[in-house]
Design an enzyme around this catalytic site. Structure first.
Site, PDB file in Angstrom:
ATOM      1  N   ARG A   1     -59.871  -7.524  49.969  1.00  0.00           N
ATOM      2  CA  ARG A   1     -59.388  -6.356  50.714  1.00  0.00           C
ATOM      3  C   ARG A   1     -57.884  -6.285  50.515  1.00  0.00           C
ATOM      4  NH1 ARG A   1     -57.479  -5.374  56.231  1.00  0.00           N
ATOM      5  NH2 ARG A   1     -58.452  -3.473  57.032  1.00  0.00           N
TER       6      ARG A   1
ATOM      7  N   SER B   1     -69.374   0.241  56.174  1.00  0.00           N
ATOM      8  CA  SER B   1     -68.831  -0.022  57.512  1.00  0.00           C
ATOM      9  C   SER B   1     -69.426   0.942  58.506  1.00  0.00           C
ATOM     10  CB  SER B   1     -67.309   0.187  57.542  1.00  0.00           C
ATOM     11  OG  SER B   1     -66.654  -0.840  56.881  1.00  0.00           O
TER      12      SER B   1
ATOM     13  N   LYS C   1     -56.761  -5.161  62.367  1.00  0.00           N
ATOM     14  CA  LYS C   1     -56.879  -3.775  61.925  1.00  0.00           C
ATOM     15  C   LYS C   1     -56.955  -2.864  63.139  1.00  0.00           C
ATOM     16  CE  LYS C   1     -60.028  -0.604  59.565  1.00  0.00           C
ATOM     17  NZ  LYS C   1     -61.291  -0.425  58.851  1.00  0.00           N
TER      18      LYS C   1
HETATM   19  N1  TZP Z   1     -63.055  -3.739  60.318  1.00  0.00           N
HETATM   20  C1  TZP Z   1     -63.405  -3.762  61.603  1.00  0.00           C
HETATM   21  S1  TZP Z   1     -62.548  -4.949  62.452  1.00  0.00           S
HETATM   22  C2  TZP Z   1     -61.719  -5.441  61.059  1.00  0.00           C
HETATM   23  C3  TZP Z   1     -62.121  -4.667  59.994  1.00  0.00           C
HETATM   24  C4  TZP Z   1     -61.617  -4.775  58.621  1.00  0.00           C
HETATM   25  C5  TZP Z   1     -60.699  -6.523  61.057  1.00  0.00           C
HETATM   26  C6  TZP Z   1     -61.328  -7.876  61.105  1.00  0.00           C
HETATM   27  O1  TZP Z   1     -60.338  -8.861  61.075  1.00  0.00           O
HETATM   28  P1  TZP Z   1     -60.423 -10.175  61.972  1.00  0.00           P
HETATM   29  O2  TZP Z   1     -59.100 -10.851  61.748  1.00  0.00           O
HETATM   30  O3  TZP Z   1     -61.546 -11.014  61.446  1.00  0.00           O
HETATM   31  O4  TZP Z   1     -60.604  -9.738  63.393  1.00  0.00           O
END
Ligand code: TZP
Ligand code: MG
Length: 223
Positions: A50, A118, A147
């Site tokens: 990513r 997603s 995010k």
């Molecule tokens: N999509 C939904 S939450 C997220 C993404 C890319 C972030 C997940 O990151 P983390 O650090 O595992 O909470």
């Protein structure tokens, strides 16, 4: 025949699966090759690359490097967002968000490679299933600083609802850690996706090893 699609479905549905996301912006400044090799050394069997906001050429080069090392380690490789980079680097799959290329278009181009979508609610999950996705990402399960998703945490009760509503493998995401992964698997997530928990760990390989070792933990035998 073992297509990339089949291998990916198998990897995300094996009991207590871990889906590692390699986002170079989340690694506390540590060099990309060392993070990639730590994830593989720890035993990751699926890695998604990513990379937000970097030039296409740089993303492509990171993907070439990731493909080379994941292939050597027998680890599956997924590219986030970018179907062109997934195809041009021979990735096993692509992971698309709701605002990315439509699933039908992606399927035409990806053929027997994997596609993950997603999702954040029931309708999106059902659409992904109808459209022929290989798995869905679902989240954010918990709060996360990694995010800004625009959605409040969906929580485990909603994950259970999604579990009942779809036969697709579910890769749960958002705020998942070594501490709460067991609850997420129990609530119906086939696989747990993690960014910060892995990449911000002091010792990334050891963190991956410990999460994979949860398979042997007491709760693992009941499901
Ligand atoms: N999509 C939904 S939450 C997220 C993404 C890319 C972030 C997940 O990151 P983390 O650090 O595992 O909470
Ligand atoms: Mg995306």
């Amino acid at each position: 025949m073992s297509t990339s699609r089949n291998l990916l479905v198998r990897a995300v549905t094996r009991p207590h699966s871990l889906y590692a996301i390699l986002d170079p912006a989340q690694s506390r400044g540590r060099p990309f090759p060392s993070i990639l090799s730590a994830l593989l050394k720890g035993g990751a069997s699926v890695i998604q690359l990513r990379a937000k906001g970097i030039p296409t050429r740089e993303f492509f080069q990171l993907a070439v490097e990731t493909r080379r090392h994941t292939s050597a380690a027998g680890c599956l490789f997924i590219v986030n967002d970018r179907l062109d980079i997934a195809l041009s680097t021979g990735a096993d799959g692509v992971h698309l968000g709701q605002g990315d290329l439509p699933l039908a278009v992606a399927r035409r181009l990806m053929g027997d490679r994997g596609i993950g979508i997603s999702t954040h609610d029931l309708d999106q999950a059902k659409d992904a299933e109808r459209g022929g996705a290989d798995y869905i990402g679902f989240g954010p399960i918990f709060g996360t600083a990694t995010k800004h998703t625009g959605y409040p945490p969906r929580g485990l009760p909603m994950l259970k609802k999604i579990r009942k509503a779809t036969n697709l493998p579910i890769v749960a995401i958002g705020g998942i850690s070594e501490q709460n992964a067991g609850m997420v698997w129990e609530a119906g997530g086939n696989s747990v996706a993690m960014i910060g928990e892995l990449l911000r760990a002091e010792n990334i390989a050891e963190k991956v090893r410990r999460i994979l070792a949860l398979r042997q933990a007491p709760f693992a035998s009941s499901s």
